[in-house]
Write a protein that holds these residues in place. Structure first.
Motif, PDB file in Angstrom:
ATOM      1  N   ASP A 200     -60.555 -70.886 -26.880  1.00 61.74           N
ATOM      2  CA  ASP A 200     -60.585 -72.350 -26.774  1.00 61.74           C
ATOM      3  C   ASP A 200     -59.447 -73.044 -27.515  1.00 61.74           C
ATOM      4  N   ASN A 201     -59.044 -72.514 -28.694  1.00 64.05           N
ATOM      5  CA  ASN A 201     -58.016 -73.232 -29.463  1.00 64.05           C
ATOM      6  C   ASN A 201     -56.623 -73.132 -28.857  1.00 64.05           C
ATOM      7  N   GLU A 202     -56.431 -72.256 -27.868  1.00 68.00           N
ATOM      8  CA  GLU A 202     -55.142 -72.150 -27.164  1.00 68.00           C
ATOM      9  C   GLU A 202     -55.033 -73.169 -26.034  1.00 68.00           C
ATOM     10  N   ARG A 203     -56.125 -73.853 -25.762  1.00 67.22           N
ATOM     11  CA  ARG A 203     -56.214 -74.751 -24.614  1.00 67.22           C
ATOM     12  C   ARG A 203     -56.309 -76.207 -25.048  1.00 67.22           C
ATOM     13  N   PRO A 204     -55.972 -77.175 -24.169  1.00 70.99           N
ATOM     14  CA  PRO A 204     -55.298 -76.978 -22.891  1.00 70.99           C
ATOM     15  C   PRO A 204     -53.777 -76.973 -23.066  1.00 70.99           C
ATOM     16  N   ALA A 205     -53.064 -76.578 -22.000  1.00 73.41           N
ATOM     17  CA  ALA A 205     -51.608 -76.714 -22.002  1.00 73.41           C
ATOM     18  C   ALA A 205     -51.257 -78.192 -22.154  1.00 73.41           C
ATOM     19  N   HIS A 206     -50.224 -78.472 -22.908  1.00 74.01           N
ATOM     20  CA  HIS A 206     -49.817 -79.861 -23.125  1.00 74.01           C
ATOM     21  C   HIS A 206     -48.328 -79.904 -23.427  1.00 74.01           C
ATOM     22  N   ALA A 383     -64.523 -77.184 -27.437  1.00 70.24           N
ATOM     23  CA  ALA A 383     -65.090 -75.942 -27.969  1.00 70.24           C
ATOM     24  C   ALA A 383     -65.813 -75.198 -26.853  1.00 70.24           C
ATOM     25  N   PHE A 384     -65.474 -73.908 -26.688  1.00 66.34           N
ATOM     26  CA  PHE A 384     -66.106 -73.083 -25.666  1.00 66.34           C
ATOM     27  C   PHE A 384     -65.904 -71.611 -26.011  1.00 66.34           C
ATOM     28  N   PRO A 385     -66.933 -70.792 -25.947  1.00 67.95           N
ATOM     29  CA  PRO A 385     -68.315 -71.159 -25.630  1.00 67.95           C
ATOM     30  C   PRO A 385     -69.177 -71.436 -26.870  1.00 67.95           C
ATOM     31  N   TYR A 386     -68.552 -71.450 -28.066  1.00 68.54           N
ATOM     32  CA  TYR A 386     -69.355 -71.768 -29.258  1.00 68.54           C
ATOM     33  C   TYR A 386     -68.445 -72.396 -30.316  1.00 68.54           C
ATOM     34  N   ASP A 387     -69.047 -73.272 -31.147  1.00 63.88           N
ATOM     35  CA  ASP A 387     -68.276 -74.042 -32.130  1.00 63.88           C
ATOM     36  C   ASP A 387     -67.661 -73.167 -33.215  1.00 63.88           C
ATOM     37  N   GLU A 388     -68.310 -72.038 -33.512  1.00 66.88           N
ATOM     38  CA  GLU A 388     -67.914 -71.268 -34.695  1.00 66.88           C
ATOM     39  C   GLU A 388     -66.640 -70.450 -34.505  1.00 66.88           C
TER      40      GLU A 388
END
Length: 444
Positions: A200-206, A383-388
């Motif tokens: 998740d932290n690699e997303r989204p492209a920007h 966050a996906f699929p979990y916050d941790e």
């Protein structure tokens, strides 16, 4: 592993997942079978879990996500969930828990894997369920195991005793034509929205705009860093940030971790081998503060995460953002030192085929590289699929590392992958390269 996963048939995707699961488990078994029962259950450092905890934790995460969630199956060992929840117990406390013993752990992970392979045979990989689209949950678990394998390799580094792991030597290095590269700057696509197993932290492209800068062609070597050490770098506060200098004094730092002087020679200990310091390898086991101080001493600075990724991915000839420095193909042994293939960083210049279009080398593999950036979410983060996994770590406490080490597997070592740790951490396989602002004359 590439983003053409979506081009595979469902059966092709199942076969690919099964291969990745098997590959990661083979590595876990190698790391745990290499030591005796005492070493499996012992805590080799307060910074690390006992190896047997990591082993069962790998199985427990696999059970939680693939057996119970994706598969909808009955729990295997619901009674141990809390024991192997990384957020419930600090690493220093884990040896005091009623952990599964080595024999019980091995039986547990085998039982879980059998059920996972049955789930893989029967679950529909897609159908609008995000967790299984392109087998994402399976990819997440493969990466989780490989990340823990690298952690277990770091535990092996902290273990005392005779060497128990073996691997061939990396390829020879070569003299580089230049020590720095001028990066012209521009706009590039940072992160990814298309890499199917990206976390998740690699997303989204920007889109990110980077102003021109100069970056080292290669990571800082042991020989380079040794000059800082013998030149009094650890005794002069002017090179250190306030927090860095306070840490140097508190922790009594005098050189990178695992370095020592003996009979007039600098030595290092590497996975049980005590050896002469190899001057041509990237420096390793330095914390962020040490990297920052060296850069100041050298008249430079650390690159930002954006600068690192731009140097690794941007192709000025086409204006396109690549998957890897060398192109879009997944890493091969000619590109980078990954996956515990060699049990040390390769010498500077060992991977000309892995260079970026700008001529920056060894960005992937060998050593994680500290950047000056804090761990922050990208615009549009979800966050996906979990916050941790990411959400709970965002903020100013952690510094970003990029690129992977010799202990990082190719399934993790994307140019977009984001690693983070406390700025005082040295047990990880981390080094760095420097950057600087260009001189007016360099901009022409």
């Amino acid at each position: 592993m590439n983003h053409q996963l979506s081009d595979l048939t469902e059966e092709g995707l199942r076969a690919f997942v099964a291969e990745q699961l098997d590959r990661s488990r083979s590595r876990t078994v190698q790391l745990t079978d290499a030591v005796d029962t005492d070493d499996l259950v012992r805590q080799h450092s307060k910074l690390m879990s006992p190896l047997v905890w990591d082993y069962a934790h790998i199985g427990n995460q696999e059970e939680l996500w693939l057996v119970r969630d994706v598969g909808g199956r009955e729990p295997v060992r619901q009674d141990i969930d809390e024991l192997y929840d990384a957020f419930m117990h600090a690493r220093a406390d884990r040896p005091t828990l009623p952990l599964l013993g080595p024999t019980e752990t091995k039986a547990y992970v085998v039982e879980v894997r059998d059920k996972v392979l049955d789930v893989l045979d029967h679950v529909k990989l897609g159908g609008g369920r995000e967790l299984v689209e392109n087998a994402f949950a399976f990819g997440m678990i493969v990466q989780h195991e490989q990340q823990h394998d690298e952690t277990m390799l770091a535990t092996h580094q902290l273990r005392t005793g005779v060497p128990v792991l073996d691997a061939p030597e990396p390829p020879a290095g070569r003299r580089l034509a230049r020590s720095e590269v001028l990066v012209p700057g521009g706009v590039f696509e940072m992160g990814t929205s298309v890499e199917p197993w990206a976390l998740d932290n690699e997303r989204p492209a920007h889109a990110v705009r980077v102003t021109p800068y100069v970056i080292d062609t290669a990571p800082v070597s042991n020989g380079d860093y040794l000059r800082f050490v013998v030149g009094g770098g650890y005794t002069d506060p002017k090179w250190w940030s306030e927090a860095g200098w306070a840490h140097v004094q508190k922790a009594s730092l005098v050189a990178p971790r695992f370095w020592e002087q003996a009979d007039g020679n600098w030595m290092r200990t590497r996975l049980g081998h005590r050896e002469l310091l190899p001057l041509d390898e990237p420096v390793m086991h330095v914390c962020f503060y040490e990297a920052e101080a060296y850069a100041a001493w050298a008249g430079k600075r650390l690159p930002t995460e954006e600068e690192w990724e731009f140097a690794a991915r941007f192709d000025p000839a086409t204006g396109r953002t690549r998957r890897f420095p060398w192109g879009d193909e997944s890493p091969g042994p000619q590109h980078a030192n990954l996956g515990q293939r060699h049990l040390r960083p390769a010498p500077i210049g060992a991977y000309p085929a892995g260079a970026s279009p700008l001529g920056v080398e060894q960005l992937i593999g060998d050593v994680w590289e500290w950047t000056s950036s804090d761990f922050k979410p990208y615009p549009g983060f979800r966050a996906f699929p979990y916050d941790e996994y990411s959400l709970v770590f965002f903020g100013n406490d952690y510094k970003m590392l990029k690129g992977g080490s010799f202990g990082t597997d190719e399934v993790v070592a994307r140019s977009t992958f984001r690693n983070w740790d406390y700025p005082i951490r040295r047990q990880i396989f981390a080094g760095f390269r420097c950057a600087r602002d260009p001189l007016p004359s360099e901009l022409g």
